[in-house]
Design a protein around this motif. Sequence first.
Motif, PDB file in Angstrom:
ATOM      1  N   THR A 146       0.813  -1.237   0.107  1.00  0.00           N
ATOM      2  CA  THR A 146       0.055   0.154  -0.051  1.00  0.00           C
ATOM      3  C   THR A 146       0.826   1.436  -0.109  1.00  0.00           C
ATOM      4  O   THR A 146       0.379   2.245  -0.331  1.00  0.00           O
ATOM      5  CB  THR A 146      -1.003   0.059   1.235  1.00  0.00           C
ATOM      6  N   VAL A 147       1.938   1.231   0.536  1.00  0.00           N
ATOM      7  CA  VAL A 147       3.230   2.505   0.403  1.00  0.00           C
ATOM      8  C   VAL A 147       3.254   2.796  -0.987  1.00  0.00           C
ATOM      9  O   VAL A 147       3.786   3.919  -0.955  1.00  0.00           O
ATOM     10  CB  VAL A 147       4.302   1.857   1.449  1.00  0.00           C
ATOM     11  N   LEU A 148       3.217   1.710  -1.968  1.00  0.00           N
ATOM     12  CA  LEU A 148       3.522   2.252  -3.296  1.00  0.00           C
ATOM     13  C   LEU A 148       2.716   3.649  -3.872  1.00  0.00           C
ATOM     14  O   LEU A 148       3.232   4.326  -4.177  1.00  0.00           O
ATOM     15  CB  LEU A 148       2.833   0.963  -4.116  1.00  0.00           C
ATOM     16  N   TRP A 149       1.648   3.598  -3.226  1.00  0.00           N
ATOM     17  CA  TRP A 149       0.625   4.778  -3.640  1.00  0.00           C
ATOM     18  C   TRP A 149       1.032   6.056  -3.124  1.00  0.00           C
ATOM     19  O   TRP A 149       1.004   7.197  -3.867  1.00  0.00           O
ATOM     20  CB  TRP A 149      -0.867   4.618  -3.408  1.00  0.00           C
ATOM     21  N   VAL A 150       1.430   5.946  -1.896  1.00  0.00           N
ATOM     22  CA  VAL A 150       2.371   7.087  -1.282  1.00  0.00           C
ATOM     23  C   VAL A 150       3.520   7.554  -2.001  1.00  0.00           C
ATOM     24  O   VAL A 150       3.686   8.893  -2.300  1.00  0.00           O
ATOM     25  CB  VAL A 150       2.694   6.745   0.192  1.00  0.00           C
ATOM     26  N   ILE A 151       4.495   6.746  -2.202  1.00  0.00           N
ATOM     27  CA  ILE A 151       5.560   6.885  -2.726  1.00  0.00           C
ATOM     28  C   ILE A 151       5.368   7.633  -4.198  1.00  0.00           C
ATOM     29  O   ILE A 151       5.824   8.522  -4.895  1.00  0.00           O
ATOM     30  CB  ILE A 151       6.579   5.871  -2.951  1.00  0.00           C
TER      31      ILE A 151
END
Length: 192
Positions: free
Chosen positions: A78-83
Amino acid sequence: MTLWRSGPQGVSVYLTLMPYKWSSPPEHAQLCAKSSHQPGLRLSLSAHNALSREGFAGFIGATACLMAVPLLAFLGHTVLWVIAAALGSALCAIWLALKASWRRGQVREEFELWSDLAVLRRINPNGQLQEWRANPYWVEVQISKEDGPVPQYLTLRGGGRVVEIGTFLSQDERPVLATDLQLAFLNAARHG
């Protein structure tokens, strides 16, 4: 730097390494009165843009590809979208900064000289036209070493006004242009 060399059979060849271009050598131009309609001498100045449209597109594309590489490590997280959002924002900021810089570099100046008239036109990036006219016999070419907004500040004084020319040129290019302009005005005074 403006260079002259003799070509075949004594013909002068005009070379330029500057971001401005004369229609002919300033000291040898055949100047006549404004009533002839065609100026005896033309000068086109434009700001140097190091990045062409194709170069801009290539740089943004390459930057986007390089920014996408670290995202591969976060596939399925889910951190993919933040990055991705942070990298996308950074890419947009780069895009806007380069576009703004490129637009500011779209300024150009056109100088025309007859034996009885000098005309300087500045076309600003927003399309606004500024024009200055003066009798070349009374025009003074001035270069201020330290007393201007830029080093080697180049101005023309005449027609009741002082106008700047070539502020987008480098510090080394303005004195060369000043010498060329002085030769052009001396030539106009001889023909006037």
